[in-house]
Design a protein around this motif. Sequence first.
Motif, mmCIF file in Angstrom:
data_model
loop_
_atom_site.group_PDB
_atom_site.id
_atom_site.type_symbol
_atom_site.label_atom_id
_atom_site.label_comp_id
_atom_site.label_asym_id
_atom_site.label_seq_id
_atom_site.Cartn_x
_atom_site.Cartn_y
_atom_site.Cartn_z
ATOM 1 N N GLN A 89 34.237 27.843 -25.236
ATOM 2 C CA GLN A 89 34.534 26.948 -25.729
ATOM 3 C C GLN A 89 35.549 25.750 -25.439
ATOM 4 O O GLN A 89 35.892 24.474 -24.864
ATOM 5 N N HIS A 90 36.302 26.883 -24.504
ATOM 6 C CA HIS A 90 37.733 26.494 -24.254
ATOM 7 C C HIS A 90 37.860 26.056 -22.606
ATOM 8 O O HIS A 90 38.362 24.852 -21.964
ATOM 9 N N ILE A 91 37.052 27.090 -21.986
ATOM 10 C CA ILE A 91 36.542 27.456 -21.031
ATOM 11 C C ILE A 91 35.682 26.354 -19.978
ATOM 12 O O ILE A 91 36.039 25.592 -18.934
ATOM 13 N N GLU A 92 34.090 25.999 -21.302
ATOM 14 C CA GLU A 92 33.695 24.713 -20.611
ATOM 15 C C GLU A 92 33.611 24.249 -20.068
ATOM 16 O O GLU A 92 33.625 23.251 -18.760
ATOM 17 N N PRO A 93 34.423 23.366 -20.890
ATOM 18 C CA PRO A 93 35.469 21.823 -20.405
ATOM 19 C C PRO A 93 35.895 21.526 -18.889
ATOM 20 O O PRO A 93 36.152 20.630 -18.248
ATOM 21 N N SER A 94 37.009 22.850 -18.668
ATOM 22 C CA SER A 94 37.614 23.066 -17.840
ATOM 23 C C SER A 94 37.271 23.343 -16.690
ATOM 24 O O SER A 94 37.219 22.676 -15.868
ATOM 25 N N GLU A 95 36.141 23.751 -16.438
ATOM 26 C CA GLU A 95 34.697 24.383 -15.186
ATOM 27 C C GLU A 95 34.065 22.974 -15.006
ATOM 28 O O GLU A 95 34.006 22.453 -14.091
ATOM 29 N N ARG A 96 33.656 22.569 -16.229
ATOM 30 C CA ARG A 96 32.721 21.026 -15.671
ATOM 31 C C ARG A 96 33.520 19.711 -15.194
ATOM 32 O O ARG A 96 33.156 18.905 -14.238
ATOM 33 N N PHE A 97 35.406 19.749 -15.458
ATOM 34 C CA PHE A 97 36.324 19.261 -14.126
ATOM 35 C C PHE A 97 36.110 19.134 -13.572
ATOM 36 O O PHE A 97 35.968 18.359 -12.937
ATOM 37 N N LEU A 98 36.499 20.363 -12.839
ATOM 38 C CA LEU A 98 36.912 20.989 -12.061
ATOM 39 C C LEU A 98 35.582 20.479 -11.017
ATOM 40 O O LEU A 98 35.637 20.103 -9.460
ATOM 41 N N SER A 99 34.095 20.456 -11.433
ATOM 42 C CA SER A 99 33.231 20.800 -10.540
ATOM 43 C C SER A 99 32.890 19.443 -10.227
ATOM 44 O O SER A 99 32.573 19.218 -9.201
ATOM 45 N N VAL A 100 33.291 18.680 -11.746
ATOM 46 C CA VAL A 100 32.621 17.144 -11.307
ATOM 47 C C VAL A 100 33.896 16.418 -10.413
ATOM 48 O O VAL A 100 33.814 15.498 -9.699
ATOM 49 N N HIS A 101 35.105 16.846 -10.039
ATOM 50 C CA HIS A 101 36.340 16.790 -9.529
ATOM 51 C C HIS A 101 36.043 16.808 -8.350
ATOM 52 O O HIS A 101 36.581 15.738 -7.564
ATOM 53 N N GLU A 102 35.095 17.606 -7.514
ATOM 54 C CA GLU A 102 35.406 18.257 -6.457
ATOM 55 C C GLU A 102 33.949 16.856 -6.406
ATOM 56 O O GLU A 102 33.961 16.483 -5.204
ATOM 57 N N THR A 103 32.654 16.851 -6.433
ATOM 58 C CA THR A 103 32.197 15.803 -6.767
ATOM 59 C C THR A 103 32.240 14.616 -6.254
ATOM 60 O O THR A 103 32.148 13.569 -5.272
ATOM 61 N N LEU A 104 33.327 13.969 -6.823
ATOM 62 C CA LEU A 104 33.990 12.569 -6.931
ATOM 63 C C LEU A 104 34.606 12.995 -5.808
ATOM 64 O O LEU A 104 34.603 11.602 -4.778
ATOM 65 N N ASP A 143 37.387 37.450 -15.982
ATOM 66 C CA ASP A 143 37.249 37.604 -14.229
ATOM 67 C C ASP A 143 37.630 36.043 -14.452
ATOM 68 O O ASP A 143 36.970 35.509 -13.088
ATOM 69 N N THR A 144 37.484 34.234 -15.737
ATOM 70 C CA THR A 144 37.785 33.397 -15.198
ATOM 71 C C THR A 144 38.638 33.167 -14.101
ATOM 72 O O THR A 144 39.951 33.542 -14.285
ATOM 73 N N PRO A 145 37.973 32.524 -12.618
ATOM 74 C CA PRO A 145 39.568 31.824 -12.018
ATOM 75 C C PRO A 145 40.761 31.609 -12.276
ATOM 76 O O PRO A 145 40.031 30.438 -13.829
ATOM 77 N N VAL A 162 56.839 27.836 -24.844
ATOM 78 C CA VAL A 162 55.837 27.937 -24.446
ATOM 79 C C VAL A 162 54.696 29.266 -25.771
ATOM 80 O O VAL A 162 55.143 30.222 -25.584
ATOM 81 N N GLY A 163 54.277 28.996 -26.418
ATOM 82 C CA GLY A 163 53.814 29.682 -27.489
ATOM 83 C C GLY A 163 52.602 30.630 -27.023
ATOM 84 O O GLY A 163 52.156 30.749 -25.971
ATOM 85 N N ASN A 164 52.636 31.924 -27.487
ATOM 86 C CA ASN A 164 51.638 33.273 -27.443
ATOM 87 C C ASN A 164 50.241 32.323 -26.745
ATOM 88 O O ASN A 164 49.885 31.727 -27.589
ATOM 89 N N ALA A 165 49.890 32.969 -25.910
ATOM 90 C CA ALA A 165 48.785 32.403 -25.393
ATOM 91 C C ALA A 165 47.266 34.050 -25.114
ATOM 92 O O ALA A 165 47.921 35.402 -25.340
ATOM 93 N N GLN A 166 46.339 34.975 -25.667
ATOM 94 C CA GLN A 166 45.440 34.826 -25.406
ATOM 95 C C GLN A 166 44.148 34.861 -25.225
ATOM 96 O O GLN A 166 43.940 33.829 -25.600
ATOM 97 N N LEU A 167 43.019 35.851 -24.922
ATOM 98 C CA LEU A 167 41.929 35.866 -24.467
ATOM 99 C C LEU A 167 41.283 36.287 -25.803
ATOM 100 O O LEU A 167 41.324 37.003 -26.064
ATOM 101 N N ALA A 168 40.575 35.339 -26.105
ATOM 102 C CA ALA A 168 39.853 35.918 -28.081
ATOM 103 C C ALA A 168 38.321 36.167 -26.920
ATOM 104 O O ALA A 168 38.123 36.148 -26.055
ATOM 105 N N LYS A 169 37.950 37.006 -27.921
ATOM 106 C CA LYS A 169 36.645 38.021 -27.323
ATOM 107 C C LYS A 169 35.222 37.013 -27.686
ATOM 108 O O LYS A 169 35.298 35.617 -27.911
ATOM 109 N N GLY A 170 34.630 37.400 -25.891
ATOM 110 C CA GLY A 170 33.594 36.707 -25.316
ATOM 111 C C GLY A 170 33.698 36.207 -24.489
ATOM 112 O O GLY A 170 33.559 35.320 -23.437
ATOM 113 N N THR A 171 35.687 35.001 -23.773
ATOM 114 C CA THR A 171 35.943 34.981 -23.096
ATOM 115 C C THR A 171 35.938 35.954 -21.167
ATOM 116 O O THR A 171 36.668 36.840 -21.546
#
Length: 508
Positions: free
Chosen positions: A408-423, A383-385, A371-380
């Motif tokens: 822009q990577h965080i937003e789709p993940s948030e929406r996916f988890l939110s919609v999943h709870e609704t379903l 405290d993201t869950p 697994v390659g290195n990962a970091q939080l970009a500026k503006g992320t």
Amino acid sequence: MRSTIVLVLRDPESAVANLRSEAWGSYLCRLRSAEGADATVATGAASSGEAVTRLAEAATLVGTDNEVRYVPTRAARDRVAADDDGAWPQSTVSRHRKLIRRSVGALFEFPLEPRAETGPDEPASLTTFVTDWTGLPSSCAVAVHPGHPLSTGLGPGEHAAFTGRFCRHPLTGDLLPIWVGDWVKPEFGTGAVLLNPGHNLPDLEFCRKVGLPVRFSLAPKDYDGSPADWVKPPYIKSGHAYRSGSADGLPFDEAKNVYFAAVAERGLVVEHTDSGMGTFRIATVAPEGGTDVPWDPRRRTVARADADDGPTLGLDVSGVLSAVEEHVRSADLTVVTPSTRVEDDLLALRLLLAEPGLAPEGKNAPEVVVVGNAQLAKGTDPDTPQEVLGLALLVNAAPLDTLSVKPQHIEPSERFLSVHETLCARDLTAGPERSGEVSKAAGQIKGLLTRQDLKQAFTQLYRLQKTLAKSESLSEQDAVCYAALAHVLAGVATPFGQEALNSAWAAV
């Protein structure tokens, strides 16, 4: 059914990289479980103390003020150097090969002089690795590292000590004293060094400090031994054999061959190329807490099993020590490692699996996911869950790619988890089979998940999720099919049991 273990290694300096590795490890475990395996995730040894002591019996552990390091046995190093430990990924093998330091020499056996009380496990001889034996006849002693089986250890502030033991010189039959030296490297050769102060500068410095004799078996041509021309040490790889029996007068390189032949005829030497790979940190000293292991401060290693109750040392143990445990060695193993640990922890784990003194013997190389290195970009948001960030780290790049997580990577993940709870909260309608649209999408998504193309799998699952969310009614068959895919990919909770999820996955 053989168990499957997904071992997740960690980078002690990157919490984000660790979360990414953990996300991949959890995904692979869910995938194996869906495919019918008895799969679990491991991040370390189930019993750290037992793992440390078990390794100490099979190999060498050396302690410093703040850590304990693993010294692979010569057998494990030879096996890994020869790629005789299973079909590891070629990229991993290539990185490991660059770390091997090969030294050409020979293994000399020095028969141990018997002592009054000899235990059943007493070795018959002391093996040393020697790269230069041009002056072999004048060798005066052998030195071992503090944790060597023949070592009696060193006290506080001591740098050398006589063990009280002797061994026979394989060429001359002389009795050589065995010393302990804190400068002897346990990872080089056998951790035992033949001392020849007349013809080696480091040996000369040591022997002068402790009072060992300095003798010569090489000298200039036609040297007659007169005081005016006495040989000055160290006299290295030059001149002719002197006071060395049948080799006297031969050039040093020819005398070397004579010595080897004589000792080989006695069965006490073989040619050998040492594969040096260094030592590996397997634990750090924990000032408070940690796992207590019996400790021998004189030998600077784990106390012998037959030692009386003595001091203990608290350790925080590395995850690679799980490779010592029998249930891990006998399982189908997958290793997820940060790319920064390939030359450290992954190589250590590979050597541990190759150790002949640990059972069962590992013959099949594990699957390795780097697994390659990962970091939080500026503006992320830092405290993201964790569940949101973990999903974003999992689905936005191939595992080996470096990833800078942006909003822009965080937003789709948030929406996916939110919609999943609704379903999951929707009322379901009964239906005998899945709809054609869901079946087609599910087949494509399952294929992507199986091939570990999570970026495309997430894109298509997200699209299917939105389609189901917009539908006026949701059948139970479509819902459980979607839930099985979502669970494997994202590890999300669903209203269905594991058996139902596995059945739905198998039916796709």
